[in-house]
Design an enzyme around this catalytic site. Structure first.
Site, mmCIF file in Angstrom:
data_model
loop_
_atom_site.group_PDB
_atom_site.id
_atom_site.type_symbol
_atom_site.label_atom_id
_atom_site.label_comp_id
_atom_site.label_asym_id
_atom_site.label_seq_id
_atom_site.Cartn_x
_atom_site.Cartn_y
_atom_site.Cartn_z
ATOM 1 N N SER A 529 0.881 -1.160 0.000
ATOM 2 C CA SER A 529 0.000 0.000 0.000
ATOM 3 C C SER A 529 0.917 1.208 0.000
ATOM 4 C CB SER A 529 -0.902 -0.015 1.245
ATOM 5 O OG SER A 529 -1.632 1.190 1.317
ATOM 6 N N ASP A 536 0.110 -5.325 8.177
ATOM 7 C CA ASP A 536 -0.538 -5.787 9.401
ATOM 8 C C ASP A 536 -0.787 -7.277 9.300
ATOM 9 O OD1 ASP A 536 -3.293 -6.183 8.163
ATOM 10 O OD2 ASP A 536 -3.013 -4.051 7.790
ATOM 11 N N GLU A 616 29.318 -5.286 -11.542
ATOM 12 C CA GLU A 616 28.098 -5.271 -10.716
ATOM 13 C C GLU A 616 27.330 -6.575 -10.888
ATOM 14 O OE1 GLU A 616 26.823 -0.569 -10.422
ATOM 15 O OE2 GLU A 616 26.558 -1.588 -12.343
HETATM 16 C C1 GLA Z 1 3.109 2.019 -5.128
HETATM 17 C C2 GLA Z 1 4.009 0.850 -4.789
HETATM 18 C C3 GLA Z 1 5.190 0.847 -5.702
HETATM 19 C C4 GLA Z 1 4.726 0.767 -7.141
HETATM 20 C C5 GLA Z 1 3.772 1.901 -7.449
HETATM 21 C C6 GLA Z 1 3.144 1.745 -8.812
HETATM 22 O O1 GLA Z 1 3.710 3.221 -4.809
HETATM 23 O O2 GLA Z 1 4.397 0.879 -3.468
HETATM 24 O O3 GLA Z 1 6.064 -0.212 -5.404
HETATM 25 O O4 GLA Z 1 4.092 -0.473 -7.345
HETATM 26 O O5 GLA Z 1 2.735 1.978 -6.484
HETATM 27 O O6 GLA Z 1 2.270 2.760 -9.107
#
Ligand code: GLA
Length: 749
Positions: A529, A536, A616
């Site tokens: 989110s 949670d 890398e």
């Molecule tokens: C949220 C997520 C990111 C990415 C963007 C895409 O910010 O946390 O990782 O998926 O949305 O819009």
């Protein structure tokens, strides 16, 4: 087993391995809370209650004339009620048919059963009849007919007790629940601090420790989701408790919506904690015969400080909350294209990244936001879950097949609960968006919320997502939710039930998640989110891992992951290596530090692999090899916070195999010093009687991993006792943000 009932005294004692929890139905039928904490026997601890006459603390009518010492205002209670003489924070507040706000509960019976109760439509910890037992205590309000069933799940071995509440209207008229908390806990004695976890987008779960003082203190969310801003996990601990010692309690609300956790120190210095659904957006109508379930709270007590509580929660969540095929199977090392391309990609570009990924040992390719509808920025397209074949240059199936042909799994991003105004779905169903009639809704990231309290909306999303998952070889879903909810109103609910919308939204989300996770058991779901805005235990029941934060800066992540570790295990924390300069902070950190920090989570990468140099790539191959080699130790090991990122120059943490056979010590300097002060840590979880070989993780036997090794002995052998009781010197920093990963293996004697 762990639940005892003493018939004569009506005392319930819940015994776990290291804790005792006790309550008693007294002579009035009030369910008193008499103890939670250090393990004791089944002695009736109501003897500790100071039942003394106090002015302005009234007496129930039934005792009033004869016993002025009896007051609900001061008695420690199991489930406190509003409006009938307890003036402290309450767990239950009811509006009766006549408009009065009064309820009073008395003991009416109980049952004890083997196994752990389940909650219909809600996530809850689970356990076999050998692992858990259930106590249900019935309470009743004689005047209104309301009855309350307090549920207790006792995981004896694990030192965990769970609580949930079922409220039933057994009366003849409808009532409204204005507050229906899941837990009320009173401590008669002791002076406590509480640890809460506050934050913001891209900086979640910052630890705050404050004293529980007179008055009411609270953390909570009215944002529709549990939120970045406060986490529904708290600890209460004795003033002298620290990381390793002292009385410490943990409380985690198994809920992904609006919550409130309140403490109050009362007039005689007793402490009360109440946890549950936030009452501000809550008014639940209960018609005669109807029931309401208040979600579960997980509780533990440990005499071993905050670390003790954390390790219990880690086990509990891994073993008794996360479910399904991915509970124990190895989670794939992934690459996600978000920070690599943002919205600017084609199918070919993604396949190019996937080709490099396969070659490096990465196991899963995740296509993030932008693959559907009209979605080349974040202003349109949400809701239109149909692949944009023009942008991808092929069908979703073809893209999935091109990626799986490289030997990778294929994953995909959704944001099911949101809708763009510029979308076909909004044009077809404007009434599905959350808004108060006649008011313009608040926009956030230029998007609105879909009304997940509606069954038709839930069904539509189940169908759309199922179709997409069936259409291509998809084995991973990132489930995002990128704004807070306000303007709460549902077109499908009558005026008198609008106070149910926020909770019905969460129940709708759970129904959709339950349906999809059952229908697609092979799919690994990762919650998200805007990073960790819904981190949670409720979500972890459906999605065994959650993207921890949109901040991928390794140094900031030290703090975010440190805070998160108090309540959640490594196996739940999505953590990725991203490019430098970091996109959120502009900071440049070495690849080794980024790898070390991301390995303290569900490891992955989030950058354009095509832009990496050969050196890398070689280092990344090594990181992935190391992670795979140490997977069990990292993911299932006992987790120890050895230093805090909030002070000192170096953050050090350790995961030790539960049998002490190996451990990984990770250290990242966040502050480089000339003439440095040495960093010492005492290791934990080792076998004191054994010896350990210590070497740099990932280094071939007897050989250094890189130039840092030249200053650090290739291999050392040290006793477990010396490492635990005298300590370990962390090698010095060799420049900014230097990281060390030391792998200890027990030597068979
Ligand atoms: C949220 C997520 C990111 C990415 C963007 C895409 O910010 O946390 O990782 O998926 O949305 O819009």
């Amino acid at each position: 087993m762990g639940i005892y009932f003493e018939e004569k005294s009506r005392v319930f004692t819940l015994q776990t391995k290291h804790s005792t929890y006790q309550m008693k139905a007294d002579e009035q039928g009030t369910l008193l809370h008499t103890w939670y904490g250090e393990k004791t026997d089944n002695t009736d601890l109501s003897c500790l209650i100071a039942r003394w006459d106090r002015g302005f603390s009234g007496n129930p009518f039934s005792v009033g004339g004869t016993d002025r010492n009896y007051s609900l205002d001061t008695l420690p209670q199991e489930y406190s009620c509003f409006g009938t003489g307890d003036y402290r924070i309450s767990a239950l507040k009811v509006e009766n048919a006549d408009g009065s706000r009064a309820v009073s509960l008395r003991y009416a019976g109980h049952t004890i059963e083997k196994g752990k109760y389940a909650l219909c439509g809600l996530p809850a910890a689970y356990g076999t009849p050998e692992e858990a037992e259930t106590l249900a205590v019935e309470l009743a309000d004689a005047d209104s007919g309301i009855s309350v069933r307090l549920l207790y799940g006792v995981f004896e071995e694990l030192d965990v007790i769970t609580r949930a509440v079922q409220i039933t209207n057994g009366g003849k008229e409808g009532v409204t629940l204005l507050k229906a908390a899941s837990l009320c806990l009173d401590w008669q004695t002791g002076d406590y601090d509480w640890l809460t976890f506050h934050g913001r987008h891209a900086m979640e779960r910052n630890l705050q420790r404050t004293g529980i003082a007179h008055g009411v203190q609270s953390v909570g969310s009215v944002r529709g989701a549990s939120s970045h801003h406060y986490n529904p996990f708290v600890m209460v601990c004795a003033k002298n408790a620290d990381e390793e010692h002292g009385d410490c309690y943990g409380f985690s609300f198994v809920y992904s919506g609006e919550f409130l956790m309140e403490t109050e120190k009362d007039q005689i210095d007793q402490t009360r904690l109440v946890c549950g659904i936030h009452p501000d957006n809550f008014a639940w109508r209960l018609e005669p015969g109807e029931s309401f379930i208040a979600p579960e709270v997980l509780m533990t007590y440990s005499p071993q400080g905050q670390g003790g509580v954390s390790r219990i929660f880690h086990r509990l969540i891994r073993e008794h909350v996360c479910r399904g095929q991915w509970k124990h199977s190895r989670r794939p090392v992934l690459v996600n294209n978000w920070e690599g391309t943002y919205f600017d990609f084609t199918g070919d570009k993604l396949v190019d990244i996937a080709r490099d990924a396969a070659e490096l040992g990465i196991e899963l390719f995740v296509m993030d936001d932008g693959w559907f509808g009209k979605r080349d920025d974040d202003n349109s397209g949400l809701g239109d879950w149909y692949p944009n074949e023009k942008k991808l240059g092929c069908t979703l199936k073809e893209l999935g097949e091109r990626i799986t042909a490289l030997g990778l799994r294929f994953g995909i991003w959704f944001e099911p609960e949101c809708i763009s105004i510029d979308s076909d779905l909004y044009r077809a169903h404007p009434e599905w968006a959350v808004a108060v009639p006649g008011r313009s809704p608040v926009l956030s990231r230029n998007q609105l919320i879909l009304d997940f309290s509606r069954k038709d909306v839930q069904d539509h999303l189940i169908e759309r997502i199922s179709d997409v998952l069936k259409s291509a070889p998809i084995t991973y879903v990132k489930w995002d939710f990128n704004r807070s909810v306000c303007d709460k109103y549902s077109n499908a609910l009558p005026a008198g039930r609008q106070g149910e919308m926020a909770h019905r939204f969460v129940l709708g989300l759970y129904r959709v998640l339950e349906t999809l996770t059952q229908a697609f058991p092979e799919v690994l779901f990762e919650g998200c989110s805007g990073g960790g805005g819904r981190f949670d235990v409720g979500m972890l029941y459906y999605t065994p891992q959650i993207w921890c934060s949109d901040d991928t800066d390794a140094i900031e992540r030290l703090q975010i992951q440190y805070g998160t570790s108090f309540g959640y295990p490594v196996s739940t924390m999505g953590a990725h290596v991203s490019a430098v300069p970091n996109h959120q902070t502009g900071r440049v950190t070495p690849l080794s530090a980024r790898g070390c920090v991301a390995m303290a989570g569900t490891f992955g990468y989030e950058l354009d692999l095509n832009r990496l140099t050969e050196e890398e790539k070689e280092e990344i191959r090594g990181q992935i090899r190391t992670f795979k080699e140490l997977y069990d130790c990292i993911q299932y090991g006992e987790y120890y916070r050895l230093t805090s990122p909030l002070s000192g120059s170096c953050t050090v943490w350790e995961t030790a195999a539960p049998d002490g056979s190996e451990a990984l010590v990770s250290a990242v300097y966040h502050h480089v010093q000339a003439n440095p002060v040495p960093v010492y840590v005492k290791l934990r979880g080792l076998d004191e009687t054994a010896s350990y070989r210590i070497r740099l993780a990932g280094a071939p036997e007897g050989q250094g991993q890189d130039e840092r090794q030249t200053e650090h002995k290739a291999e050392e052998i040290r006793s477990g006792a010396a490492l635990m009781h005298a300590g370990l010197l962390i090698p010095p920093a060799k420049g900014d943000y230097c990281a060390w990963q030391l792998h200890l293996v027990r030597i068979n004697q």
